[in-house]
Design a protein around this motif. Sequence first.
Motif, mmCIF file in Angstrom:
data_model
loop_
_atom_site.group_PDB
_atom_site.id
_atom_site.type_symbol
_atom_site.label_atom_id
_atom_site.label_comp_id
_atom_site.label_asym_id
_atom_site.label_seq_id
_atom_site.Cartn_x
_atom_site.Cartn_y
_atom_site.Cartn_z
ATOM 1 N N UNK A 154 0.853 -1.190 0.000
ATOM 2 C CA UNK A 154 0.000 0.000 0.000
ATOM 3 C C UNK A 154 0.893 1.246 0.000
ATOM 4 N N UNK A 155 0.770 2.079 -1.035
ATOM 5 C CA UNK A 155 1.628 3.258 -1.179
ATOM 6 C C UNK A 155 1.183 4.422 -0.309
ATOM 7 N N UNK A 156 0.057 4.290 0.354
ATOM 8 C CA UNK A 156 -0.426 5.340 1.258
ATOM 9 C C UNK A 156 -0.140 4.994 2.712
ATOM 10 N N UNK A 157 -0.376 3.736 3.076
ATOM 11 C CA UNK A 157 -0.213 3.327 4.474
ATOM 12 C C UNK A 157 1.065 2.527 4.724
ATOM 13 N N UNK A 158 1.652 1.955 3.685
ATOM 14 C CA UNK A 158 2.879 1.185 3.852
ATOM 15 C C UNK A 158 2.662 -0.248 4.289
ATOM 16 N N UNK A 159 1.436 -0.716 4.248
ATOM 17 C CA UNK A 159 1.136 -2.076 4.697
ATOM 18 C C UNK A 159 1.275 -3.080 3.557
#
Length: 208
Positions: free
Chosen positions: A197-202
């Motif tokens: 996920x490029x927004x949350x890093x998950x």
Amino acid sequence: MKRLTLILLSILALAACDSKPATNTASPEKPKQETKANEYETGRGAFQKLYIAAHGWAVDAKPFRLQSEYNAGDPVTEGKAGVWHCAFGSAARSSMKSFQWTGISGPGLEQGVSHGGDDAYSATNTSTQVFDVAFLKIDSDAAFQVAQKHGGEKLTKADPKIPVFFTLEWNHGKNKLEWRVSYGSSSDDSQLRVVVDATEGSFLRVEK
């Protein structure tokens, strides 16, 4: 005596006027062009340069795909590459254009930002779905670290020089901006693809 002295002085003056300084006929040496040291950027670092260039082409330009290009020597374990490509779409122009940032020198490579030609673009095409840059909060170096924990570390230990590719795209079905970290000979023909996920890093999933 005075007359003789004046005559001698006149002759010397004429001789001085007729003499010319010797000219150097050899062509001057051209200054050597300095070769810039190779530079490597994370995805966000390269994207910022490409975003500025794209807005010089179209004020409404929005990105829909950011990709790294692998070259030997790239510090991929730092999430960096020497060449990045980003494709942008312009609804006002009904056109899309690819821009490239190059930080390394070599055959067929010129350092700096360059671009290709215009192609037809439709805002309704899901394969070229543009995204808002506000969603890009996780850089490629952080995405790499996540990918390492989900199968990548095994591959890099077995082959420390394995090529790694980074692709950033909007997933229309999941409504997410995603990093895809690919290990192998190319981003399409890879041994492992880890999606982050490029927004949350998950971690999101592994693609094979």
